[in-house]
Design a protein around this motif. Sequence first.
Motif, short mmCIF file in Angstrom:
data_model
loop_
_atom_site.label_atom_id
_atom_site.label_comp_id
_atom_site.label_asym_id
_atom_site.label_seq_id
_atom_site.Cartn_x
_atom_site.Cartn_y
_atom_site.Cartn_z
N GLN A 1 -17.43 8.33 -11.28
CA GLN A 1 -16.32 8.22 -12.86
C GLN A 1 -15.40 8.39 -11.90
OE1 GLN A 1 -16.96 6.10 -15.36
NE2 GLN A 1 -14.75 5.26 -14.76
N GLU A 2 -15.14 10.19 -11.33
CA GLU A 2 -13.44 9.58 -10.98
C GLU A 2 -13.03 9.33 -9.57
OE1 GLU A 2 -14.34 13.96 -10.39
OE2 GLU A 2 -14.10 14.48 -13.13
N TYR A 3 -14.49 8.84 -8.64
CA TYR A 3 -13.98 8.34 -7.54
C TYR A 3 -14.03 6.88 -7.16
CZ TYR A 3 -15.69 6.04 -3.27
OH TYR A 3 -16.25 4.17 -2.08
N SER A 4 -14.61 6.35 -8.27
CA SER A 4 -14.08 5.19 -8.74
C SER A 4 -13.06 4.83 -8.91
CB SER A 4 -15.74 4.22 -9.63
OG SER A 4 -15.09 3.19 -9.91
N GLU A 5 -12.40 5.28 -10.11
CA GLU A 5 -11.49 5.61 -10.80
C GLU A 5 -10.01 6.13 -9.68
OE1 GLU A 5 -11.37 7.77 -14.12
OE2 GLU A 5 -12.10 6.92 -15.64
N ALA A 6 -10.42 6.59 -8.41
CA ALA A 6 -9.82 6.63 -7.52
C ALA A 6 -9.60 5.78 -7.06
CB ALA A 6 -9.53 8.38 -7.05
N LEU A 7 -10.26 5.31 -6.44
CA LEU A 7 -10.31 4.02 -5.56
C LEU A 7 -9.60 3.01 -6.36
CD1 LEU A 7 -11.67 2.69 -2.79
CD2 LEU A 7 -13.76 2.99 -3.82
N LYS A 8 -9.85 2.82 -7.10
CA LYS A 8 -9.40 1.39 -8.09
C LYS A 8 -7.87 1.67 -8.39
CE LYS A 8 -12.30 1.69 -11.19
NZ LYS A 8 -12.68 1.12 -13.05
N SER A 9 -7.81 2.88 -8.04
CA SER A 9 -6.12 3.23 -8.52
C SER A 9 -5.17 2.99 -7.52
CB SER A 9 -5.87 4.08 -8.98
OG SER A 9 -6.04 5.54 -7.52
N GLU A 10 -5.91 2.93 -6.03
CA GLU A 10 -5.84 2.38 -4.77
C GLU A 10 -5.85 1.48 -4.30
OE1 GLU A 10 -6.67 5.78 -2.45
OE2 GLU A 10 -5.82 7.38 -3.57
N LEU A 11 -6.29 0.33 -4.30
CA LEU A 11 -6.60 -1.15 -4.45
C LEU A 11 -5.77 -1.97 -3.47
CD1 LEU A 11 -9.86 -2.19 -6.23
CD2 LEU A 11 -9.95 -1.34 -4.10
N VAL A 12 -4.57 -1.95 -4.78
CA VAL A 12 -3.46 -2.46 -4.62
C VAL A 12 -2.81 -2.11 -3.30
CG1 VAL A 12 -0.92 -3.20 -5.31
CG2 VAL A 12 -3.05 -3.11 -6.78
N THR A 13 -2.56 -0.91 -3.04
CA THR A 13 -2.06 -0.50 -1.18
C THR A 13 -2.57 -0.74 -0.74
OG1 THR A 13 -0.88 0.85 -3.27
CG2 THR A 13 -1.33 2.16 -0.35
N MET A 14 -4.07 -0.40 -0.73
CA MET A 14 -4.35 -0.66 -0.01
C MET A 14 -4.70 -2.38 0.48
SD MET A 14 -7.85 1.91 0.72
CE MET A 14 -9.17 1.49 -1.84
N GLY A 15 -5.05 -3.46 -0.08
CA GLY A 15 -4.93 -4.37 -0.22
C GLY A 15 -3.98 -5.03 0.58
N LEU A 16 -2.04 -4.52 -0.04
CA LEU A 16 -0.99 -4.25 0.94
C LEU A 16 -0.89 -4.58 2.05
CD1 LEU A 16 1.65 -3.92 -1.85
CD2 LEU A 16 0.72 -6.10 -1.34
N LYS A 17 -1.68 -3.49 2.42
CA LYS A 17 -1.71 -3.23 3.58
C LYS A 17 -2.36 -4.17 4.93
CE LYS A 17 -0.79 1.83 3.27
NZ LYS A 17 -0.95 3.17 3.76
N GLU A 18 -3.56 -4.20 4.64
CA GLU A 18 -4.38 -5.35 4.83
C GLU A 18 -3.93 -6.38 5.12
OE1 GLU A 18 -7.21 -4.51 6.56
OE2 GLU A 18 -6.93 -2.59 5.36
N ALA A 19 -2.91 -6.98 3.92
CA ALA A 19 -2.57 -8.12 4.01
C ALA A 19 -1.50 -8.18 5.50
CB ALA A 19 -1.72 -8.35 2.90
N GLN A 20 -1.01 -7.15 4.79
CA GLN A 20 0.35 -7.56 6.35
C GLN A 20 -0.45 -7.39 8.00
OE1 GLN A 20 3.52 -7.43 6.12
NE2 GLN A 20 3.29 -7.76 4.38
N LYS A 21 -1.46 -6.75 7.95
CA LYS A 21 -2.74 -6.45 9.20
C LYS A 21 -3.02 -7.76 9.39
CE LYS A 21 -3.53 -1.73 8.60
NZ LYS A 21 -4.93 -0.82 8.21
N ALA A 22 -4.28 -8.61 8.16
CA ALA A 22 -3.92 -9.78 8.70
C ALA A 22 -2.97 -10.67 8.72
CB ALA A 22 -4.81 -10.38 6.90
N ALA A 23 -2.02 -11.00 7.92
CA ALA A 23 -0.76 -12.10 8.67
C ALA A 23 -0.64 -11.57 10.64
CB ALA A 23 0.06 -11.20 8.46
N LYS A 24 -0.07 -10.19 10.71
CA LYS A 24 0.09 -9.66 12.55
C LYS A 24 -0.91 -10.45 13.32
CE LYS A 24 0.93 -5.60 15.15
NZ LYS A 24 0.11 -3.89 15.18
N ALA A 25 -2.38 -10.37 13.16
CA ALA A 25 -3.43 -10.52 13.16
C ALA A 25 -3.33 -12.00 13.59
CB ALA A 25 -5.02 -10.02 12.99
N ARG A 26 -2.86 -13.22 13.08
CA ARG A 26 -2.70 -14.16 12.75
C ARG A 26 -1.26 -14.89 13.57
NH1 ARG A 26 -0.08 -18.68 11.33
NH2 ARG A 26 -0.45 -20.73 10.91
N GLN A 27 -0.55 -14.16 13.94
CA GLN A 27 0.19 -14.26 14.08
C GLN A 27 0.19 -14.20 16.04
OE1 GLN A 27 3.96 -11.95 13.84
NE2 GLN A 27 4.14 -12.89 11.53
#
Length: 265
Positions: free
Chosen positions: A116-142
């Motif tokens: 439960q603790e691991y899952s909640e910590a992971l979910k709390s960082e999904l937005v941060t990690m998702g935005l970073k991956e979005a930037q990496k994907a944008a760079k890769a697309r360019q």
Amino acid sequence: MTKYIVEPPQDLPLSPKVKALRKAHEDAKAKLSAYRQENAAYATRNVTREFEAKTRYEVPALAQAERDLQEQEVAAVAAGKELPDRDAVLRPILAKVDEYKRTVPALTTLVEKAQQEYSEALKSELVTMGLKEAQKAAKARQEWESLYQAAMDARRTLERHAGLFAWCVTSGDYDVTPLEGASAGNQVEHWELAEDGRLTTEAAIALGYEGVSVIDGLIVMPEPVVDEEAETEAEFWRTYKPQHFIAGRSGTDGNAVGRFDNWTH
């Protein structure tokens, strides 16, 4: 929605906090698994057989202790000695059975809490990690778009020079590769040169030069296929000398004949 988030992909960069909580969860699971394995003899099992109407349960260690005690009792009776102390024999086993019944639920709760603790910590960082991956994907697309454009430019250059080659090799009959405009494409990606700089036979076939009139010196021409049997037959007929049979000189002996090679009038 599930109670816990699923395990993330290995490539997802987790924070040190999430990694620590994941390790705590994995350690808790390993501890529970090890305890169950090491103390399996003290777990209660369903030993009911198919033909039995009533459900029966058994603790392997306790059942074995009962059998051992019975053997000791038989031996004591046979020797005229006192019966062994039943409580003394079974008490340690019963204590381990009771420990198992209490420890497994406690370890299971520990696993669930860690998860439960691991899952909640992971979910709390999904937005941060998702935005970073979005930037990496944008760079890769360019980068992909740049490389794709460069590849298309290189292909157009290849097609242009292949077309100029076609004009040379066909003495001006073609100004593009033979398959240009075909549904399968012009196949210029098959372009390949031999060591002497000529277009290889395989590449020429792939590019559609079969059946096209070409000049010598620009394409490696395949060696003619020799049909040994046909060559032998042709040589036979080329050197064939007919044989003629006529009556013998007496003209009267039907069995006498003469043979003349290369007979002429």
